[in-house]
Structures are given as structure tokens and as C-alpha cells.
Design an enzyme around this catalytic site. Structure first.
Site, PDB file in Angstrom:
ATOM      1  N   GLY A 359      -2.886   7.813  -1.224  1.00  0.00           N
ATOM      2  CA  GLY A 359      -4.027   7.744  -2.120  1.00  0.00           C
ATOM      3  C   GLY A 359      -4.102   6.372  -2.765  1.00  0.00           C
ATOM      4  O   GLY A 359      -3.114   5.630  -2.815  1.00  0.00           O
ATOM      5  N   CYS A 360      -5.275   6.036  -3.269  1.00  0.00           N
ATOM      6  CA  CYS A 360      -5.457   4.709  -3.870  1.00  0.00           C
ATOM      7  C   CYS A 360      -4.648   4.556  -5.154  1.00  0.00           C
ATOM      8  O   CYS A 360      -3.920   3.573  -5.329  1.00  0.00           O
ATOM      9  CB  CYS A 360      -6.934   4.438  -4.114  1.00  0.00           C
ATOM     10  SG  CYS A 360      -7.820   5.768  -4.952  1.00  0.00           S
ATOM     11  N   TYR A 361      -4.763   5.536  -6.055  1.00  0.00           N
ATOM     12  CA  TYR A 361      -3.977   5.459  -7.297  1.00  0.00           C
ATOM     13  C   TYR A 361      -2.469   5.474  -7.028  1.00  0.00           C
ATOM     14  O   TYR A 361      -1.728   4.666  -7.607  1.00  0.00           O
ATOM     15  CB  TYR A 361      -4.336   6.626  -8.222  1.00  0.00           C
ATOM     16  CG  TYR A 361      -5.716   6.594  -8.817  1.00  0.00           C
ATOM     17  CD1 TYR A 361      -6.597   7.671  -8.647  1.00  0.00           C
ATOM     18  CD2 TYR A 361      -6.153   5.519  -9.570  1.00  0.00           C
ATOM     19  CE1 TYR A 361      -7.868   7.671  -9.201  1.00  0.00           C
ATOM     20  CE2 TYR A 361      -7.427   5.513 -10.129  1.00  0.00           C
ATOM     21  CZ  TYR A 361      -8.278   6.582  -9.947  1.00  0.00           C
ATOM     22  OH  TYR A 361      -9.526   6.586 -10.507  1.00  0.00           O
ATOM     23  N   THR A 363      -0.866   4.371  -4.518  1.00  0.00           N
ATOM     24  CA  THR A 363      -0.427   3.084  -3.971  1.00  0.00           C
ATOM     25  C   THR A 363      -0.050   2.135  -5.102  1.00  0.00           C
ATOM     26  O   THR A 363       0.995   1.468  -5.044  1.00  0.00           O
ATOM     27  CB  THR A 363      -1.542   2.463  -3.103  1.00  0.00           C
ATOM     28  OG1 THR A 363      -1.780   3.320  -1.975  1.00  0.00           O
ATOM     29  CG2 THR A 363      -1.144   1.085  -2.607  1.00  0.00           C
TER      30      THR A 363
END
Length: 557
Positions: A359-361, A363
Site C-alpha cells: 500500500g502507499c501509506y 510504503t
């Protein structure tokens, strides 16, 4: 003391600090110093005069050159730095590094600005000049001492802009260079072939793959029209399965924005071909099963349950699957697709056929916390809080429509149920025993994000200092091309000395990590900056595909 009043003034001042007007290059003496190097490369002694003839474009000329290239490659973007973001610049015959350094100063958003030079003395001078640059620019500048005709074809194939300032090479050398470039990279050429005695820069869009690397990897996509040549012509086959685009709630990248970003990157990938099922077969389970099992790789941009069903259709195949959903991020038998997470992660991904895209968060959070846990500076039982703000593109078409066409809040916190879907991976892949308290938000900007983790010194191992924390982070990511650790208390990175903007690395696969400390307060603020659609989604997907399919990690990025 003169004060820079504009971005142009700052760029001019930075370049002048490396190359003052009084600087001159003693090219002839350098050529004499390198007689042995040139002879070993096959040049004759009577070519020394030609080799000693040296010229370079000045900084103003470099600005004009890159503006022209930017208009050609991204005609809808008027900002030079944004237009070249995520691209690569390569100077063949880089001399003292002026063109390479000039490109980096003008477009610090480049993934890399590199130079190739046969002369050892010129190469060493260029490297000394590189070290005079600010850290934020220096990190993307690289020089290589080698023959132009020995440049790795894969490097040429992954470079969008190739610059060749014509030196007085012998005729046979000119012909050899032209042939090498045309074979390995040139698809669009903005100038005539290299001519002797007439400087003729070349800028190339190098979408043409290196056919010697094997057949092009093909990708099947159920929602896209066919791209590339017939299956099996060149490269690898990859299937991309996408969700519908009618969801309207905040879904952190699903259904459309990340999907479209993945598609755009794959369409430009020099070694991947996208295949499509006909519209009437996209819900045909047998047709989907055949496509998933015969493709070289598949990217799943689906809701969790649909992703699990797609994986079941591919059961028993050797197809590499990269799943962008949360379905498999903490599942046994799946590799977590954060190659820089540990020293062995990239190698493990390269041998896996089941890869869960992060997921972006997470990462950003894992990127900040994992090095401290691994180094023993942060106990695994620590209770952490993470704040984050993302651009609204992370919410898909529904939220994009709200922010771009309707009345909306300027900023909105969410996740008040304290049960965000990213929490399990945040805990597992940092080594923490407890999930953090996660406070996400969406802002009135389309793309980019900042993830923040505040820490008290009392939460760290006794005696740990801010310098220890920063050193652990820097050591963890040493040599990683997409993850960089900025200097401790890097106030130069702050807008107007105060603000860390979230969109500075948009359209790249970069992850930037920061450590700010107040010794008197015994407090730290760790921050990660990334593109929620880049390293937080499609960039990571392509990076994982490259590793699993045996391509250089940066191909297409």
C-alpha cells in the site's frame, strides 16, 4: 551579496558554483595524458588532434535544449522540471560533466543524469565537479569511464534523452556510434545523424527495446485494447485485470487512478506487451483462466475478493502475479513487494511468482520504521502513531470527481473507526508487535503524499541519539536507487524553510526519507515523501515485475 530572486537565478547560481566563468578545460593536455587509454580503445596516434578538440554547450544553451526536448516528449506540460520528472538523461562523451550537471540542475526530478567519457582525466574532473553540487542534485548525477560503444544496451533502452555533442571523431568512429545508437535506442531522433565538424545534439525517445534481451514480455489486460505486436513477437506477456470504475467512495487507490497509472507505465515499458481479451470474453471464466495461465505475468487491480478469485484461476501456472489489492499482503506464500525493505528482499522477489504490491501509506511507514527495528534502536513492542496526507487521486474516480467538479472540503481526515485496511501490513513488515494508530487524511491536491512518524527519545533504546537514528536509516538504504535518506534536519528541503510539500517527487518511483530532531525536546519527526501513484502504486508494481521477469530494476521507470 546578491540574492537569487527567481528559480532561474537559483539554477544559474548553482551551475556557476561548479563552473565559474573563468573555468577552462585544458583538453589537449588531458588528451596527451590519456594517450594510452585512447590507444587501447583502438585510436591512432594521429587522431590525438581530433580527440583534443573539445567543446561544450553553455548553461543557457542547455536550458534551451532541454526545453525543446520537454516540449517534444510532454507537450502539455510547461514546467521543465515536471516535464522531465522520472526520466533519464545520458551524455555520450561527457567531458568535464557540464551537460550532465546542467541537466540535473535544471531538472532535479530526473531519475538520473549520467555521463559516459573515455578519457580518465576528464572523467575524474567530472566526478570532482559532481561533488561540488548540493546533495539533493548530486545524488542523481553519475559518471562512467568507458567507451561510448561499450555502453550497456539496456541502459540506452531505458534512457529517454540521449545527448551527443559531436566531437571531431574519425569517420569510422562516427559511423560506428550512429549504428550503435540506431540499433539499441533511437526511435525518435530530433537531429540529423552525427556529422563531423557540425555540432548536432540528438534527443531520443527510447521506447524501442533491445531485441537481444529476448522476446518482449507480453501483458494481457481485460479492460484495454491490444498494445504492441502479435503475441510472442518480442518480449513478455502480462495480463492486467482491473476493477470497474464506478465506485465513488475513498478506497486508497482503487478502482481507477492506480489502475490507469499502472497501465500507462506498462504501455511505455520497452520489454512488455499488453494483450487484451475481447469484450465479450472478459467475464468468461475459461477465457480468463487461459489468459492468466498462459501470460508471463499478471497484474491484479481488483477488489480483494476478486483478486483472490483471479489467483485461483491461475493456480498451477508459472505466471508471475503482482497483486495490487490488500488480499495477500500478509499471506503466507506471497512476497511483500517492497524490494528495499531488507537486504534480501529484492533477490527474493526475483525468484517469486506471487508478489503483493504494498500500500502507499505502508510504503512510507515501513520505509521509516523497519531500519530502526532491524538496527535494534526501536523496540518491537513500541506503540507508534502515524499521520499521513495523500492527494485525492488515491480515492479513484469518485473522489477525483468530487475534488475537481463539486464543492468539497479543503482537507479531510478519515479512518475514525481506527481499523484501516493497511494496519496489518504496517505491523507485520516493520516487525512491530502492535499495529500503529493510523491517522490518514486527504488534501486538495491530486497526487503525492507525506507519511509522518513522531518519536520520543524515550521510545528508543537507551542512549540513542538523532544521529544514530539517521545513520541507521542511511545504512539500511545505502546504494538503493529509488530510496534516499536526506541529511539530518534537512531544512533545505522545506519550502520557504518551513513546509515539506507532498508532490515534489510526483511521476517518479522515488521514496525520500527525512529525519528532523529537537535535542532539547528529545523528540524526532520522521517523514517519508512519495508519489501515491508512483512508489506507492504503479512504480512499485513495475519495479516488482522487472525483478521477477529478469529485467534491470529501473526499466520503464
Amino acid at each position: 551579496m546578491a540574492i537569487a530572486t527567481s528559480l532561474k537565478d537559483e539554477e544559474d547560481a548553482t551551475f556557476a558554483s561548479v563552473f565559474p566563468e573563468s573555468s577552462k578545460l585544458d583538453a589537449y593536455s588531458m588528451a596527451l595524458d590519456d594517450i594510452g587509454v585512447f590507444e587501447e580503445a583502438g585510436f591512432q596516434r594521429d587522431h590525438i588532434g581530433m580527440l583534443a578538440t573539445y567543446g561544450f554547450v553553455d548553461f543557457a544553451g542547455m536550458r534551451t535544449l532541454l526545453q525543446g526536448i520537454a516540449e517534444r516528449l510532454r507537450p502539455d506540460c510547461t514546467d521543465l522540471s515536471q516535464a522531465l520528472a522520472g526520466m533519464r538523461f545520458l551524455d555520450l562523451g561527457s567531458g568535464d560533466g557540464r551537460a550532465v550537471i546542467g541537466a540535473a540542475v535544471l531538472a532535479p526530478t530526473l531519475v538520473e543524469s549520467a555521463g559516459v567519457e573515455l578519457s580518465v582525466s576528464r572523467h575524474e574532473l567530472a566526478d570532482r565537479n559532481r561533488r561540488r553540487l548540493p546533495d539533493r542534485i548530486q545524488e542523481i548525477v553519475h559518471f562512467h569511464q568507458t567507451d561510448i560503444l561499450q555502453v550497456d544496451p539496456v541502459r540506452l533502452g531505458a534512457t529517454e534523452i540521449v545527448w551527443l555533442a559531436n566531437l571531431r571523431f574519425p569517420d569510422e568512429t562516427v559511423e560506428a556510434i550512429n549504428a550503435y545508437l540506431e540499433e539499441h535506442c533511437a526511435k525518435e531522433v530530433d537531429a540529423d545523424p552525427v556529422q563531423q565538424h557540425h555540432p548536432s545534439p540528438r534527443s531520443m525517445r527510447t521506447d524501442k527495446p533491445d531485441n537481444r534481451a529476448g522476446r518482449k514480455q507480453e501483458m494481457t489486460d481485460e479492460s484495454l485494447t491490444s498494445a504492441g505486436g502479435p503475441a510472442g513477437e518480442t518480449g513478455k506477456q502480462v495480463q492486467q485485470e482491473n476493477a470497474g470504475s464506478d465506485a465513488s467512495r475513498w478506497q486508497d487507490g482503487r478502482p481507477s487512478s492506480s489502475t490507469e497509472s499502472v497501465r500507462e507505465r506498462l504501455e511505455k515499458h520497452p520489454e512488455i506487451q499488453i494483450l487484451s481479451l475481447d469484450a465479450d470474453k472478459r467475464k468468461d471464466e475459461d477465457a480468463r483462466r487461459e489468459a492468466l495461465q498462459t501470460a508471463d505475468a499478471a497484474v491484479l487491480c481488483l477488489p480483494d475478493d476478486a483478486a483472490r478469485a483471479a489467483v485461483a484461476l491461475a493456480e498451477g501456472s508459472k505466471t508471475v502475479i503482482v497483486d495490487a489489492s490488500t488480499a495477500h499482503r500478509v499471506s503466507d506464500g506471497w512476497l511483500y513487494g517492497f524490494p528495499e525493505m531488507s537486504a534480501e528482499q529484492a533477490k527474493a522477489i526475483s525468484t517469486s511468482t506471487r508478489i503483493a504490491n504494498p500500500g502507499c501509506y505502508p510504503t512510507g511507514f515501513i520505509g521509516l520504521v523497519r531500519p530502526l527495528v532491524d538496527a535494534g534502536l526501536l523496540p518491537s513492542e513500541a506503540g507508534l502513531v502515524v499521520h499521513a496526507v495523500s492527494g485525492y487521486s488515491g480515492g479513484g474516480k469518485g473522489l477525483i470527481k468530487t475534488y475537481e467538479e463539486e464543492d468539497h472540503e479543503p482537507w479531510g481526515a478519515y479512518g475514525f473507526a481506527l481499523n484501516h485496511k493497511h494496519l496489518p501490513e504496517m505491523a507485520k513488515w516493520t516487525g512491530l508487535e502492535e499495529e500503529p494508530i493510523f491517522c490518514p487524511a486527504v488534501g486538495d491536491f491530486k497526487q503525492g503524499m507525506v507519511v509522518s512518524v513522531p518519536l520520543r527519545y524515550s521510545q528508543l533504546r537507551a542512549g540513542t541519539t538523532a544521529a544514530d537514528v539517521h545513520a541507521a536509516m542511511a545504512a539500511h538504504y545505502e546504494g538503493k536507487q529509488f530510496v534516499s535518506v536526506k541529511p539530518l534536519n534537512d531544512n533545505d528541503a522545506l519550502e520557504r524553510g518551513a513546509f515539506l510539500r507532498p508532490d515534489a517527487v510526483n511521476n517518479t518511483n522515488k521514496l525520500e526519507l527525512f529525519c528532523f530532531a529537537n535535542e532539547d525536546k528529545k523528540a524526532l519527526w520522521l517523514a517519508a515523501r512519495l508519489d501515491n501513484l508512483g512508489k506507492g502504486a504503479s512504480g512499485a508494481c513495475v519495479q516488482n515485475l522487472n525483478l521477477a521477469l529478469g529485467f534491470p530494476e529501473e526499466t520503464g521507470l
